[in-house]
Scaffold this motif. Structure first.
Motif, PDB file in Angstrom:
ATOM      1  N   ASN A 154      89.770  67.162  28.681  1.00  0.00           N
ATOM      2  CA  ASN A 154      90.429  66.416  27.609  1.00  0.00           C
ATOM      3  C   ASN A 154      90.127  66.957  26.221  1.00  0.00           C
ATOM      4  O   ASN A 154      90.953  66.837  25.307  1.00  0.00           O
TER       5      ASN A 154
ATOM      6  N   ARG B 250      95.778  72.002  28.937  1.00  0.00           N
ATOM      7  CA  ARG B 250      97.186  71.691  29.208  1.00  0.00           C
ATOM      8  C   ARG B 250      97.311  70.670  30.334  1.00  0.00           C
ATOM      9  O   ARG B 250      98.206  69.821  30.313  1.00  0.00           O
TER      10      ARG B 250
ATOM     11  N   ALA C 261      94.908  65.688  25.027  1.00  0.00           N
ATOM     12  CA  ALA C 261      94.072  66.885  24.951  1.00  0.00           C
ATOM     13  C   ALA C 261      93.759  67.198  23.496  1.00  0.00           C
ATOM     14  O   ALA C 261      94.639  67.155  22.627  1.00  0.00           O
TER      15      ALA C 261
ATOM     16  N   GLY D 204     101.381  69.445  23.845  1.00  0.00           N
ATOM     17  CA  GLY D 204     100.641  68.191  23.906  1.00  0.00           C
ATOM     18  C   GLY D 204      99.164  68.332  23.635  1.00  0.00           C
ATOM     19  O   GLY D 204      98.370  67.467  24.028  1.00  0.00           O
ATOM     20  N   ILE D 205      98.763  69.396  22.945  1.00  0.00           N
ATOM     21  CA  ILE D 205      97.361  69.608  22.590  1.00  0.00           C
ATOM     22  C   ILE D 205      97.226  69.418  21.082  1.00  0.00           C
ATOM     23  O   ILE D 205      97.877  70.107  20.294  1.00  0.00           O
ATOM     24  N   ARG D 206      96.389  68.486  20.688  1.00  0.00           N
ATOM     25  CA  ARG D 206      96.181  68.170  19.269  1.00  0.00           C
ATOM     26  C   ARG D 206      94.960  68.926  18.752  1.00  0.00           C
ATOM     27  O   ARG D 206      93.889  68.881  19.380  1.00  0.00           O
TER      28      ARG D 206
ATOM     29  N   ALA E 115      97.081  67.239  28.851  1.00  0.00           N
ATOM     30  CA  ALA E 115      98.082  66.844  27.869  1.00  0.00           C
ATOM     31  C   ALA E 115      98.883  65.640  28.384  1.00  0.00           C
ATOM     32  O   ALA E 115      99.102  65.506  29.595  1.00  0.00           O
ATOM     33  N   PRO E 116      99.267  64.729  27.491  1.00  0.00           N
ATOM     34  CA  PRO E 116      99.145  64.810  26.024  1.00  0.00           C
ATOM     35  C   PRO E 116      97.829  64.269  25.468  1.00  0.00           C
ATOM     36  O   PRO E 116      97.700  64.101  24.255  1.00  0.00           O
TER      37      PRO E 116
END
Length: 297
Positions: free
Chosen positions: A80, A125, A131, A175-177, A128-129
Motif C-alpha cells: 500500500n 499497482r 497506494a 491510482g498511485i498517489r 491501487a487506488p
C-alpha cells in the motif's frame, strides 16, 4: 468484519533515525510495517517492537531484487505504501566539496529513489487506488538557506522533490498517489551519519574564520528541534488520511521555510543567519578582510 491492515515499507530504519520513528508510529497506528536497512544489526528498536525487518541496500540491484521477492512473499504481492527515507547528509562549503563524494550522495539521496520505486511499482499497482509513494525530502529543498554549507545535500533533496512532482503526475493514472514529505529540524542522529566528516580543509577560503565556520558546519541540528516520535506521529496521521496532501510539511522551522516561498529571495537570510551561526561567520570574515586591507594600505 475488520478491514485488512494496510502495509507500508520504509527504507533506512536504523536506530535513532526518522525511519525508525516512522516505523514505530505506523505500527502504533495499526499498519502492517515492513522496515528495512542496509545493516539489520542497527534495527534493534523496531525489532524489539515486533516489527518485521528485511535487509535492503538501496544502492545494490541484487539487494533490491531480494527485497522485492521477500515483500511479495510476505504480502502476496501487494504494497500500500513505500516511504523513501534512506539517505545521508553532507556538510561542506561548495568551494571545498569533493565532487566524487557529492556524486555518491546523489546516488543514495536521488537515484536510489528511482531504482527502488521501479522495482516495487508492480506491488504498488496491485494496491491501487489505495497506494502511496512517499518521498522524504527536506525543507532545505525549497530554501537552501535553511542549511548553509550543505549545498550538495540541499541540491540532492531539491532533486528528490523534483522526482516527487514528476512521479505525482506520471503515476496518478495508475491510482498511485505521490507525497513529498518536507521535513524541518527533527532531533535524531542524522548529523552523525553524514557522508563527509564536517571538518574545514586547511586551505579553505573560510579558514580565516575557522572557528565561526566550524560552528556553521556543526549546526545541522537546530536547538529545540522537533521530537522525533512526535514528528513521526504527525506524519503518520497525515499519511493515514484517505487522500493525503501532495506536500506534507512537518518539523521545526517548516513554517518560515514555507512562507519563504511567498517572499522575495533572501527575505529570511537574516533570521536563518542568526540560527545557523552564518551571520557571526560573515562578520568575522569581514573583520579579517578589512584588517588585511588596512595593512596593505
Amino acid at each position: 468484519m475488520s478491514s485488512p491492515k494496510r502495509t507500508v515499507l520504509i527504507t533506512g530504519c536504523s536506530d535513532g533515525g526518522m525511519g525508525s520513528a516512522l516505523a514505530l508510529s505506523f505500527h502504533k497506528a495499526n499498519w502492517r510495517v515492513l522496515t528495512s536497512a542496509r545493516n539489520l544489526t542497527k534495527t534493534t528498536a523496531v525489532s524489539a517492537a515486533g516489527i518485521e525487518t528485511l535487509q535492503l541496500d538501496t544502492l545494490s540491484a541484487s539487494s533490491i531484487a531480494s527485497a522485492v521477492s521477500r515483500v511479495t512473499e510476505l504480502t502476496g504481492g501487494t504494497l500500500n505504501c513505500i516511504v523513501h527515507n534512506a539517505g545521508a547528509g553532507f556538510t561542506m562549503p561548495l568551494s571545498d566539496v569533493d565532487v566524487a563524494q557529492a556524486k555518491e550522495l546523489f546516488d543514495l539521496n536521488v537515484f536510489s529513489i528511482i531504482t527502488v520505486t521501479q522495482a516495487f511499482l508492480p506491488l504498488l499497482r496491485n494496491a491501487a487506488p489505495d497506494a502511496l509513494l512517499v518521498i522524504h525530502t527536506s525543507g532545505s529543498s525549497q530554501t537552501a538557506g535553511m542549511l548553509p554549507f550543505a549545498g550538495v545535500y540541499n541540491a540532492s533533496k531539491a532533486a528528490a522533490a523534483a522526482l516527487a512532482e514528476t512521479f505525482r503526475i506520471e503515476l496518478a493514472p495508475f491510482g498511485i498517489r505521490t507525497v513529498n514529505l518536507l521535513t524541518g529540524a527533527v532531533s535524531t542522529n542524522f548529523g552523525a551519519n553524514r557522508v563527509v566528516n564536517p571538518t574545514l580543509p586547511a586551505d579553505s577560503m573560510y579558514a580565516i574564520a575557522r572557528e565561526e565556520a566550524q560552528v556553521v558546519m556543526d549546526n545541522t541540528c537546530v536547538p529545540d528541534a522537533s521530537d522525533a516520535a512526535q514528528w513521526a506521529e504527525q506524519v503518520v496521521a497525515d499519511l493515514s488520511r484517505r487522500k493525503p496532501a501532495y506536500w506534507i510539511w512537518r518539523g521545526k522551522l517548516v513554517t518560515p521555510v514555507w512562507l519563504a516561498g511567498f517572499l522575495p529571495v533572501g527575505a529570511l537570510d537574516f533570521v536563518m543567519g542568526g540560527i545557523t551561526g552564518l551571520s557571526a561567520m560573515e562578520k568575522r570574515i569581514r573583520e579579517v578582510l578589512r584588517g588585511e586591507k588596512d595593512k596593505a594600505v
